[in-house]
Scaffold this active site. Structure first.
Site, PDB file in Angstrom:
ATOM      1  N   ARG A   1       0.795  -1.227   0.000  1.00  0.00           N
ATOM      2  CA  ARG A   1       0.000   0.000   0.000  1.00  0.00           C
ATOM      3  C   ARG A   1       0.830   1.281   0.000  1.00  0.00           C
ATOM      4  O   ARG A   1       0.365   2.323   0.430  1.00  0.00           O
ATOM      5  CB  ARG A   1      -1.007  -0.014   1.160  1.00  0.00           C
ATOM      6  CG  ARG A   1      -2.294  -0.766   0.793  1.00  0.00           C
ATOM      7  CD  ARG A   1      -3.274  -0.856   1.941  1.00  0.00           C
ATOM      8  NE  ARG A   1      -2.659  -1.516   3.054  1.00  0.00           N
ATOM      9  CZ  ARG A   1      -2.530  -2.840   3.174  1.00  0.00           C
ATOM     10  NH1 ARG A   1      -3.022  -3.629   2.258  1.00  0.00           N
ATOM     11  NH2 ARG A   1      -1.907  -3.350   4.206  1.00  0.00           N
TER      12      ARG A   1
ATOM     13  N   THR B   1       2.742  -5.102   4.249  1.00  0.00           N
ATOM     14  CA  THR B   1       1.966  -4.625   3.106  1.00  0.00           C
ATOM     15  C   THR B   1       1.672  -3.128   3.197  1.00  0.00           C
ATOM     16  O   THR B   1       1.271  -2.520   2.214  1.00  0.00           O
ATOM     17  CB  THR B   1       0.619  -5.372   3.001  1.00  0.00           C
ATOM     18  OG1 THR B   1      -0.115  -5.168   4.221  1.00  0.00           O
ATOM     19  CG2 THR B   1       0.826  -6.865   2.786  1.00  0.00           C
TER      20      THR B   1
ATOM     21  N   ALA C   1      -2.797 -11.045  11.241  1.00  0.00           N
ATOM     22  CA  ALA C   1      -3.511 -11.478  12.451  1.00  0.00           C
ATOM     23  C   ALA C   1      -4.374 -12.716  12.207  1.00  0.00           C
ATOM     24  O   ALA C   1      -4.503 -13.558  13.094  1.00  0.00           O
ATOM     25  CB  ALA C   1      -4.364 -10.338  13.003  1.00  0.00           C
TER      26      ALA C   1
ATOM     27  N   ASP D   1     -13.327  -9.072  13.733  1.00  0.00           N
ATOM     28  CA  ASP D   1     -12.351  -8.599  12.741  1.00  0.00           C
ATOM     29  C   ASP D   1     -12.482  -7.092  12.522  1.00  0.00           C
ATOM     30  O   ASP D   1     -12.227  -6.591  11.428  1.00  0.00           O
ATOM     31  CB  ASP D   1     -12.523  -9.365  11.415  1.00  0.00           C
ATOM     32  CG  ASP D   1     -11.310  -9.245  10.504  1.00  0.00           C
ATOM     33  OD1 ASP D   1     -10.308  -8.635  10.910  1.00  0.00           O
ATOM     34  OD2 ASP D   1     -11.388  -9.751   9.369  1.00  0.00           O
TER      35      ASP D   1
ATOM     36  N   CYS E   1      -6.526 -22.358   0.500  1.00  0.00           N
ATOM     37  CA  CYS E   1      -6.537 -22.545  -0.959  1.00  0.00           C
ATOM     38  C   CYS E   1      -7.571 -21.583  -1.542  1.00  0.00           C
ATOM     39  O   CYS E   1      -7.348 -20.944  -2.577  1.00  0.00           O
ATOM     40  CB  CYS E   1      -6.938 -23.969  -1.331  1.00  0.00           C
ATOM     41  SG  CYS E   1      -6.055 -25.265  -0.465  1.00  0.00           S
TER      42      CYS E   1
ATOM     43  N   CYS F   1      -7.178 -17.857  -2.739  1.00  0.00           N
ATOM     44  CA  CYS F   1      -6.678 -17.467  -4.063  1.00  0.00           C
ATOM     45  C   CYS F   1      -7.434 -18.167  -5.190  1.00  0.00           C
ATOM     46  O   CYS F   1      -7.736 -17.554  -6.206  1.00  0.00           O
ATOM     47  CB  CYS F   1      -5.190 -17.808  -4.193  1.00  0.00           C
ATOM     48  SG  CYS F   1      -4.104 -16.931  -3.060  1.00  0.00           S
TER      49      CYS F   1
HETATM   50 CA    CA Z   1      -8.287  -8.834   9.836  1.00  0.00          CA
END
Ligand code: CA
Length: 723
Positions: free
Chosen positions: A141, A186, A203, A326, A637, A640
């Site tokens: 980013r 990232t 996380a 989350d 899996c 992606c």
């Molecule tokens: Ca998260």
């Protein structure tokens, strides 16, 4: 060669000098951003100094050459081909006519911002095995640009300082404390005083979050601040953790890390000398398994104010105590001044994933206001006395699955919003997407989802679709992206437009002094709206889906808008039929626009009518196939690959050739295709596990193959069917 490059950059700088408004020496070295220039970024509207432009982090451009009266003539200026096919999330930086930006793995590009010509390209050469480590694609980013240097965090957790002249390495440090854990970098590094600070991600995979500050000049480690305390069996690394530990069960699931990763936003107020840090969600997600006796679990989902000289915490505000959904507080933090009750206040604005819009006093951390900017059912409101959310019964999914707004994508995630200080409105890319949360405690498995939020089976009572259907009857909104103009002072919505019928398809936002709002989307269009009314003004076909936020700058009196185009990340691993990636194959590019530009050249169309190869017979019991399906999600899996879902950022497994099926074990277990980014899973899976996954993939592929056969009018033999 090096001298020539230096010359050309210096000439660019000189050029922009003649036409810009800066007061510096007429010939300056490239990337000459310092404290003084950064602090007065608004006096240099032609530059875009950092991810969100300047110290106010507002992602707003004061330029107005492009405006409502001439927007019809906005068109193509130039493009730069990143030669990538994965997600691009960075906001480019432009300093004195040179653009610096980053792409997959943490590759850095220096580009002539008037022509799109490459000046240099730096590749951190991250080993392909790292492709399976991030939760959400091999994205980056953005970079930081400071005093002749460009700073980037590579996916494999190195912080690298580059010479802005030619992209050569000046220094490099390893920011990861335990390389056996699935931690990745990232986010963009942040400059604060004489430090450069970087966090990391992971996380969901089971890690402990922290940030590290390095000397901006030498790369020497200055301090490290852990977001969560870690096991009380070991000494706390700094005093704040002793205090934080009081909000955790001593018998917490410390082996799963605790989470709190700082993977996106930081901000810096030089006057107050405070570094603001947005912290991530818990690991595992549910507090019921993370910290069984409950507790707030500091410093998860919090905004921290830290003295960058010392690394000491000055204040903290936790948005979501006992975080279980989350709900990261990692989203962008805007630093601006608002007049509140007749008093000018230095405020911090954040619209984190939990759906509340927060206005904090950024000197003290005092909560000034918080209201819902999206549909929220986990809390009724924020108590202004305590600053805490008031939970509803719907928030608790410890006993049974619950449909909760917002879902794990959050009501607003990493995609930049934009605050226009001239009209006082924030433009937020909002996601209205609930999720059925369920709970199953489980020990740490390296490289797997360690979130303890299992995906429910698709049919039957208590399943995702069942709870969703029951929930839908009560819930007014489902699965849509919106662009919301929000008044932070009044804490009310000014206007809202639906931007996609599917969630997480709309990109980050730029607003400008031309009364314009720019936003791209996965369909490959850059949309332009009127800032005060939300009226659609232009839709420009780019031919590549857009997640990142546009930026704006000017060179020689010409204003440009530029954006990184390329989908991926957490949301777009399978291309829907309406997406640009489906039609044009997700050709990664930086695309710039100017007045009087023509149509954007479109990438060549991709043929999507390839026949599906007949999958082999893989004898397996129903139980084995079920086990394979569970593993397919658990070891990611599915993060992606689709099976018969059409093309995506990586191959659709229903398209596997017989040769690939024969090599399934070598690929999945041994890492045969590691150089291509398909790492081996021998640390996570047994040969029996891989057989089960293959059985599931084949079972699904045969269904797809048969369906395709039927639609072609062919008689095909019955595929292996599951119950
Ligand atoms: Ca998260």
């Amino acid at each position: 060669m090096r001298y020539l490059v230096l010359c050309s950059i210096a000439l660019l700088a000189a050029c922009s000098e003649r036409n810009g408004s800066a007061t510096r020496e007429s010939l300056s070295p490239p990337a000459a951003v310092d404290e003084q220039r950064y602090a007065t970024a608004d006096s240099e509207p032609h530059n875009w100094f950092a991810t969100n432009r300047g110290p106010s982090e507002d992602h707003f451009s004061p330029l107005s050459q492009i405006n409502e009266s001439n927007i019809d003539s906005l068109g193509f200026a130039w493009e730069y081909d990143t030669k990538t096919r994965r997600g691009l999330e960075a906001s480019p930086i432009v300093v004195d006519g040179v653009m610096y930006t980053s792409g997959t793995w943490g590759v850095v590009y220096a580009i002539d911002a008037a022509t799109g010509d490459q000046i240099w390209r730096y590749d951190p050469e991250v080993p392909g095995a790292w492709a399976r480590r991030p939760c959400c694609d091999i994205v980056n980013r953005g970079v930081a640009v400071w005093q002749g240097r460009v700073y980037v965090g590579s996916l494999d957790g190195r912080l690298i300082a580059l010479d802005a002249v030619d992209g050569s390495e000046v220094w490099e440090v390893d920011t990861l404390i335990d390389r056996s854990r699935y931690q990745t970098s990232t986010g963009a590094p942040k400059i604060a005083g004489d430090k450069v600070i970087i966090g990391n991600a992971g996380a969901e995979l089971g890690v402990r979050g922290y940030i590290t500050a390095y000397d901006v000049e030498t790369g020497e480690l200055a301090w490290r601040f852990y977001i969560v305390p870690g096991s009380p069996d070991k000494p706390y690394e700094h005093p704040e953790l002793e205090f934080a530990a009081k909000t955790w069960d001593p018998n917490s699931a410390w082996d799963i890390g605790g989470g709190g990763t700082v993977w996106d936003a930081m901000a810096y107020d030089a006057e107050l000398n405070l570094l603001y840090v947005g912290t991530g969600n818990g690991s595992p997600h549910p507090v019921y398994s993370r910290s069984p006796e409950g507790g707030d679990n500091l410093f998860l989902a919090s905004i921290l104010a830290i003295n960058p000289d010392t690394g000491k915490l000055v204040w903290h505000y936790q948005t979501t105590p006992g975080e279980s959904w989350d709900y990261t507080a990692t989203s962008q933090m805007v630093l601006t001044d608002l007049e509140i009750d007749g008093e000018p206040r230095k405020v911090l604005l954040q619209a984190p994933k939990n759906g509340f819009f927060y206005v904090l006093d950024r000197a003290t951390g005092q909560l000034l206001s918080a209201e819902k900017y999206a549909h929220v059912n986990w809390a009724s409101h924020i108590d202004m006395e305590t600053g805490r959310p008031v939970f509803t019964p719907q928030a608790d999914y410890s006993e049974e699955p619950k449909l909760i707004y917002p879902g794990q994508a959050g009501a607003h995630n990493w995609r930049p919003m934009s605050f226009n200080p001239e009209n006082g409105l924030v433009y937020i890319p909002v996601i209205e997407w609930p999720m059925v949360f369920s709970y199953a405690p489980k020990g740490y498995v390296p490289g797997a989802w360690n979130d303890n939020n299992p995906i429910l089976p698709d049919l039957g009572e208590g399943s995702d679709s069942d709870v969703r259907q029951r929930g839908e009857a009560r819930m007014p909104i489902l699965n849509l992206d919106y662009l919301v103009a929000y008044d932070p002072l009044k804490q009310e919505e000014k206007w809202r437009i639906a931007t996609s019928a599917e969630p997480e398809q709309s990109g980050g936002v730029l607003s400008t002094a031309g009364n314009l709002v720019f936003q791209g989307d996965a369909s490959g269009f850059l949309h332009v709206y009127s800032a005060d009314s939300g009226a659609a003004l232009a839709h420009i076909n780019v031919g590549t889906g857009i997640m990142a936020a546009p930026i704006s700058y000017s060179i020689d009196g010409q204003q440009y808008v530029a954006v990184m185009a390329g989908v991926g990340g957490a949301a777009a691993w399978v291309y829907s039929k309406g997406s640009a990636a489906y039609r044009y194959g997700n050709a990664g590019r930086v695309v710039a626009f100017k007045l009087g530009g023509g149509d954007v050249p479109l990438p060549p169309r991709v043929n999507r009518n390839q026949p599906i190869p007949e999958p082999p017979e893989v004898p397996a019991s129903w139980e084995t196939i079920e086990h394979g399906e569970a593993l397919f999600h658990e070891v990611r899996c599915s993060g992606c690959h689709g099976i018969g879902s059409g093309p995506g950022i990586v191959p659709d497994l229903a398209m596997m050739t017989p040769e690939k099926h024969d090599l399934f074990d070598e690929i999945v277990l041994d890492g045969m295709l590691e150089p291509l980014g398909m790492a081996g899973f021998s640390d996570t899976l047994s040969p029996e596990d891989v057989h089960a996954i293959h059985a599931y993939v084949v079972s699904e592929s045969r269904k797809v193959w048969q369906d395709r056969g039927e639609s072609e009018g062919n008689d095909r033999e019955e595929p292996v069917q599951r119950k």
